[in-house]
Design an enzyme around this catalytic site. Structure first.
Site, PDB file in Angstrom:
ATOM      1  N   ARG A   1      -5.501   7.406   4.038  1.00 37.01           N
ATOM      2  CA  ARG A   1      -4.291   7.025   3.299  1.00 37.01           C
ATOM      3  C   ARG A   1      -4.563   5.910   2.289  1.00 37.01           C
ATOM      4  O   ARG A   1      -3.979   5.884   1.209  1.00 37.01           O
ATOM      5  CB  ARG A   1      -3.217   6.585   4.299  1.00 37.01           C
ATOM      6  CG  ARG A   1      -1.832   6.397   3.698  1.00 37.01           C
ATOM      7  CD  ARG A   1      -0.798   6.314   4.791  1.00 37.01           C
ATOM      8  NE  ARG A   1       0.542   6.195   4.239  1.00 37.01           N
ATOM      9  CZ  ARG A   1       1.339   5.145   4.442  1.00 37.01           C
ATOM     10  NH1 ARG A   1       0.920   4.123   5.165  1.00 37.01           N
ATOM     11  NH2 ARG A   1       2.544   5.111   3.920  1.00 37.01           N
ATOM     12  N   HIS A  34      -3.325   6.040  -1.574  1.00 37.55           N
ATOM     13  CA  HIS A  34      -2.385   5.051  -2.103  1.00 37.55           C
ATOM     14  C   HIS A  34      -3.021   4.161  -3.162  1.00 37.55           C
ATOM     15  O   HIS A  34      -2.309   3.591  -3.992  1.00 37.55           O
ATOM     16  CB  HIS A  34      -1.822   4.200  -0.957  1.00 37.55           C
ATOM     17  CG  HIS A  34      -0.703   4.873  -0.226  1.00 37.55           C
ATOM     18  ND1 HIS A  34       0.484   4.234   0.074  1.00 37.55           N
ATOM     19  CD2 HIS A  34      -0.567   6.138   0.244  1.00 37.55           C
ATOM     20  CE1 HIS A  34       1.284   5.076   0.705  1.00 37.55           C
ATOM     21  NE2 HIS A  34       0.662   6.240   0.830  1.00 37.55           N
ATOM     22  N   ASN A  67       4.179   0.841   1.056  1.00 29.90           N
ATOM     23  CA  ASN A  67       3.009   0.233   1.701  1.00 29.90           C
ATOM     24  C   ASN A  67       3.337  -0.835   2.738  1.00 29.90           C
ATOM     25  O   ASN A  67       2.598  -1.005   3.711  1.00 29.90           O
ATOM     26  CB  ASN A  67       2.109  -0.406   0.633  1.00 29.90           C
ATOM     27  CG  ASN A  67       1.417   0.615  -0.242  1.00 29.90           C
ATOM     28  OD1 ASN A  67       1.194   1.750   0.165  1.00 29.90           O
ATOM     29  ND2 ASN A  67       1.082   0.226  -1.463  1.00 29.90           N
ATOM     30  N   HIS A  85      -1.629  14.706   6.712  1.00 30.84           N
ATOM     31  CA  HIS A  85      -0.633  14.293   7.706  1.00 30.84           C
ATOM     32  C   HIS A  85      -0.926  14.886   9.079  1.00 30.84           C
ATOM     33  O   HIS A  85      -0.276  14.519  10.054  1.00 30.84           O
ATOM     34  CB  HIS A  85       0.773  14.704   7.254  1.00 30.84           C
ATOM     35  CG  HIS A  85       1.366  13.758   6.258  1.00 30.84           C
ATOM     36  ND1 HIS A  85       2.659  13.860   5.792  1.00 30.84           N
ATOM     37  CD2 HIS A  85       0.831  12.667   5.634  1.00 30.84           C
ATOM     38  CE1 HIS A  85       2.898  12.883   4.924  1.00 30.84           C
ATOM     39  NE2 HIS A  85       1.800  12.155   4.813  1.00 30.84           N
TER      40      HIS A  85
END
Length: 344
Positions: free
Chosen positions: A65, A69, A97, A197
């Site tokens: 992740r 991000h 975040n 995910h």
């Protein structure tokens, strides 16, 4: 190199050949960037990732992740890793975040080990790329897809861009499609990258805020299960919790939460999406449904496309030498004196 059980070495070689064209679109990035300056990068990062995942399985998802991000905000430049300084708010405090992105201490450990082996050589942005790959592999992704290197670290963070470009768990498909398109990623990339995910975690606050309200084409029986068993009332947290507040979590794949597999797609095909943005991939008519079906039924197709799309994502707007630096500490800019000495 690990290989698919049903495709073996041939699939691994085909993957290298196909993604080479992606990495080759930007001369700054190369699979061979550290071949001479820091060949230890592979063994060092793998060892640190393995230790981190053995310590806590959740670290695998967290490291994957972090790369995502980071890349979605002004490109893959390590800006997410910067802490607050006077006049600059860290991206860690962006809506998507705050109290969510984590495993920064793992990146710190990798950086420290690389600085010891290859001083002032490996950028933090490149560490995010290889740590993401090794984390997915550690959780079950095969084969080890090639990582392209040569990024420089940004001088600044951009919390405004983070709030603008990081997708929300409440997004519908059209919003997701537009969000990814702005970064040069197509619908196949969107569906493939969402598959991360399968090893993710989410706060019950998010489930109760986004999933258990409105209508998202999620099974009513599954919603009832989430409400009563997985994230019952009282499991959410205040909007503005104390700094040391703990957040109840649940797995995004309730069946095999620590294994990189295709269950994420099988779940949303059953209308068991944990988030509205997950279920939207299946409930919205279009080519996305074809991709969901393909990945749900064919592990090798999912792994292959996830690797290809991750490399494509990792090529979003990498900084050039005059636009960035190689940080000695991923959490802060290099001292001014060092920047003057090392500038070309």
């Amino acid at each position: 190199m690990k290989t698919f059980r049903d495709g073996g070495y041939v699939i691994a070689l085909c993957l290298v050949a196909m993604v080479a064209t992606i990495g080759g679109t930007n001369a700054a990035l190369s699979r061979h960037h550290y071949d001479h300056s820091c060949p230890q990068i592979y063994s060092i990062v793998k060892a640190e990732v393995q230790k981190a995942v053995a310590r806590e399985a959740r670290n695998a998802a967290s490291l994957v992740r972090l790369h995502f991000h980071d890349c979605f905000v002004n490109g893959c430049d390590g800006s997410l890793l910067l802490d607050n300084v006077t006049g600059q708010v860290s991206e860690k405090f962006a809506i998507a975040n705050v109290h969510s992105v984590r495993a920064f201490e793992v990146i710190d450990a990798i950086k420290a080990a690389l600085e010891h082996a290859c001083p002032h050589t490996v950028s933090c942005a490149d560490i995010l790329a290889i740590a993401s790959r090794d984390s997915a592999v550690e959780a079950g992704l095969v084969p080890e897809y090639p990582v392209y290197f040569g990024r420089f670290d940004s001088f600044t963070a951009n919390i405004s861009a983070a709030n603008e470009f990081l997708p929300s768990p409440g997004f519908g498909y059209s919003q997701l499609k537009e969000n990814f398109a702005k970064k040069g990623l197509n619908e196949r990339d969107l569906v493939a990258l969402s598959g991360a995910h399968t090893i993710g975690r989410v706060k019950c606050l998010v489930i109760r805020t986004f999933t258990l309200v409105g209508h998202h084409n999620i099974s009513s029986k599954f919603l009832d299960f989430l409400n009563k068993t997985v994230c019952p009332p009282g499991s959410q947290n205040p909007t503005d919790p104390p700094k040391n507040q703990t957040f109840p979590l649940t797995d995004l794949d309730l069946g095999t939460p620590n294994t990189f597999d295709t269950n994420y797609y099988k779940n949303i095909r059953k209308a068991h999406g944990m988030l509205p943005s997950d279920q939207a991939l299946q409930s919205t008519p279009g080519v996305n449904q074809k991709y969901v079906a393909e990945f749900a039924s064919n592990t090798s197709k999912f792994f292959h496309q996830f690797a290809k799309s991750t490399i494509k994502m990792g090529n979003i707007s990498p900084k050039k030498r005059d636009e960035g630096e190689i940080r000695l500490n991923c959490r802060k800019r290099n001292p001014t004196v060092l920047r003057m000495v090392t500038s070309d």
